[in-house]
Design a protein around this motif. Structure first.
Motif, short mmCIF file in Angstrom:
data_model
loop_
_atom_site.label_atom_id
_atom_site.label_comp_id
_atom_site.label_asym_id
_atom_site.label_seq_id
_atom_site.Cartn_x
_atom_site.Cartn_y
_atom_site.Cartn_z
N VAL A 117 -0.08 31.60 74.18
CA VAL A 117 -0.52 32.12 72.87
C VAL A 117 -1.64 33.14 73.08
O VAL A 117 -1.64 34.23 72.49
CB VAL A 117 -1.01 30.96 71.97
N LEU A 118 -2.56 32.82 73.96
CA LEU A 118 -3.72 33.71 74.17
C LEU A 118 -3.31 35.00 74.87
O LEU A 118 -3.84 36.08 74.57
CB LEU A 118 -4.81 32.96 74.93
N LYS A 119 -2.35 34.91 75.77
CA LYS A 119 -1.84 36.15 76.41
C LYS A 119 -1.18 37.04 75.36
O LYS A 119 -1.39 38.27 75.35
CB LYS A 119 -0.81 35.80 77.50
N ALA A 120 -0.38 36.45 74.49
CA ALA A 120 0.31 37.25 73.46
C ALA A 120 -0.72 37.94 72.55
O ALA A 120 -0.56 39.12 72.21
CB ALA A 120 1.24 36.37 72.64
N ILE A 121 -1.76 37.23 72.21
CA ILE A 121 -2.79 37.84 71.35
C ILE A 121 -3.47 39.00 72.08
O ILE A 121 -3.67 40.08 71.52
CB ILE A 121 -3.80 36.77 70.88
N GLY A 139 -0.34 36.31 66.42
CA GLY A 139 -0.16 34.89 66.68
C GLY A 139 1.21 34.67 67.29
O GLY A 139 1.94 35.62 67.58
N CYS A 140 1.54 33.39 67.51
CA CYS A 140 2.83 33.03 68.10
C CYS A 140 3.54 32.03 67.20
O CYS A 140 2.93 31.45 66.29
CB CYS A 140 2.61 32.39 69.47
N SER A 141 4.80 31.83 67.49
CA SER A 141 5.57 30.87 66.74
C SER A 141 6.44 30.07 67.71
O SER A 141 6.85 30.60 68.74
CB SER A 141 6.43 31.61 65.71
N ILE A 142 6.69 28.81 67.36
CA ILE A 142 7.48 27.94 68.25
C ILE A 142 8.69 27.37 67.52
O ILE A 142 8.62 27.07 66.33
CB ILE A 142 6.64 26.77 68.83
N ASP A 197 -11.91 38.24 68.92
CA ASP A 197 -12.58 38.83 70.09
C ASP A 197 -11.64 39.00 71.29
O ASP A 197 -12.02 39.56 72.32
CB ASP A 197 -13.76 37.94 70.52
N ILE A 198 -10.43 38.46 71.17
CA ILE A 198 -9.49 38.55 72.31
C ILE A 198 -8.78 39.90 72.26
O ILE A 198 -8.18 40.26 71.26
CB ILE A 198 -8.47 37.39 72.26
#
Ligand SMILES: Cc1cc2nc3c(=O)[nH]c(=O)nc-3n(C[C@H](O)[C@H](O)[C@H](O)COP(=O)(O)O)c2cc1C
Ligand SMILES: CC(C)CC(=O)C(=O)O
Length: 391
Positions: free
Chosen positions: A319-323, A329-332, A373-374
């Protein structure tokens, strides 16, 4: 469920689900199209990136909260729409929606759900409705009206399903809906008495939102593939997206675009968000992973729409890599169905609490306390990282 308390990650819950489900149902859940290359690529793409580990930052207060599709979300994660959730546990979509509400994340109800738009509205979950375009346009209109009348904050049009993907596992297992006790499946069902009992008791199994218009998927022992090919509208184009935009005043989302040009076209049609997705590798095999295209998509559309990465997300670090690469955000999909199969509502809660604690812990270890901040500075492609580490 006893096993859940010892499930520390998505893979552990997946193993529990694997034990709970008869083979044809497990194959339907896990399967991808053709050789399942894309299914594997979705997962592998995350391994091509490294996260920056920054130290000696005050991380005593971490807030993973954010906003997606107009919803406040406790973390940058949503639940993708999945059809026929009662296949995996008799409590189906209701259990998933309740767990989503408890965790403070948005839930997408599928057109092909086994629970109605109205029943899910009563759970109070932050909800969006996923639309498949049927050949019968009146049905589409009726679904839109029901979703709007019952407080669905966003409408999500899935666009990667003009025809059914070639899911060979389903062809081999002879999966038809609802599951039937045939000679071939008997052994597998008998080996899973808890699931079989739940399925037998569950007399409400039907496609709750479309049954009045297009009949039950199982009425003639139809396979999912035959049903999709008979009912979904293959003539749909960007004109239909413009039409939907004119009919729906809430947030409009396109799910299933991965090419930067398609995402730009979607934005030009007035969509608010794109779920960058290849349907979890279940449609066009050898299509690229959402993460592969994400930086180019963000580049192309700028800040004109939200981007949600869907496919292969199994860890907080994903999730943090995608951001960092430009997603909001991500979805599952499968992960929450593993939870559902393993333990109903408690199982979905477990999956969401695993993601929540992973995201929070990983943010702290990255030296980041807020999602905003990411940035791209938090991630490096493995190839660049190898040639100039330590930037
Ligand atoms: C069992 C199952 C049913 C699905 N049903 C739908 C559906 O009805 N509508 C839809 O847009 N996507 C559907 N999808 C795709 C998911 O929304 C999502 O794109 C995919 O599961 C994401 O990949 P992941 O499972 O690796 O997280 C389904 C996926 C699975 C596994
Ligand atoms: C009933 C199906 C069309 C649901 C779906 O999208 C899927 O199985 O991937």
């Amino acid at each position: 469920m006893a096993g859940l308390s010892k499930a520390f990650n998505v893979a552990d819950v997946r193993a529990l689900a694997g034990r709970a489900l008869p083979r044809p149902i497990r194959d339907y859940l896990e399967g991808g199209a053709d050789d399942e290359w894309t299914l594997a690529r979705n997962r592998a793409a995350f391994g091509d990136w490294v996260l920056a580990q920054r130290t000696l930052v005050d991380v005593s207060v971490i807030d993973p909260g954010t906003k997606m599709l107009g919803f406040r979300a406790a973390m940058p994660l949503m639940l993708s729409p999945t059809g026929m959730s009662q296949l995996f546990h008799a409590s189906g979509e209701t259990a998933v929606a309740r767990a989503a509400a408890a965790a403070g994340v948005p839930y997408g109800l599928s057109t092909m759900a086994t629970t109605s738009i109205e029943t899910i509205a009563a759970t109070g979950a932050n909800r969006y409705f996923q639309l498949y375009l049927f050949r019968d346009r009146e049905l589409t209109r009726a679904l839109l009206e029901r979703a709007a009348a019952h407080g669905y904050g966003a409408l999500c049009l899935t666009v990667d399903t003009a025809m059914a993907g070639n899911r060979e596992r389903d062809l081999k297992s002879g999966m038809i809906m609802p599951p039937r006790f045939t000679l071939g499946s008997l052994m597998s069902f008998a080996g899973h008495p808890r699931w079989s009992l739940g399925a037998l008791k569950n007399r409400s199994f039907q496609l709750a939102n479309v049954i009045d218009h297009v009949g039950d998927i199982g009425s003639a022992g139809t396979s999912v593939i035959d049903y999709v090919n008979a009912q979904f509208d293959r003539t749909a184009t960007w004109k239909d997206v413009e039409w939907l935009r004119s009919q729906w005043s809430g947030k409009l989302v396109i799910k299933g675009a991965i090419m930067p040009g398609d995402c730009l076209e979607a934005v030009d049609c007035g969509v608010d968000a794109v779920m960058v997705s290849n349907h979890g590798g279940r449609q066009l095999d050898t299509a690229g992973a959402p993460l592969d295209y994400l930086p180019a998509i963000r580049d192309r559309i700028g800040d004109r729409a939200e981007l949600i990465v869907d496919g292969g997300v199994r860890r907080g670090t994903d999730v943090l890599k995608a951001i960092a690469l430009g997603a909001n955000g991500c979805s599952i999909g499968r992960p929450y169905l593993y939870g559902l199969a393993a333990g109903g509502e408690a199982g979905v809660e477990r999956i969401l609490s695993i993601f929540r604690s992973e995201i929070e812990r990983d943010m702290g270890l990255m030296g980041r306390t807020r999602i905003a901040d990411i940035t791209a500075a938090d991630v490096d492609h493995l190839s660049q990282f190898r040639s100039k580490p330590g930037c």
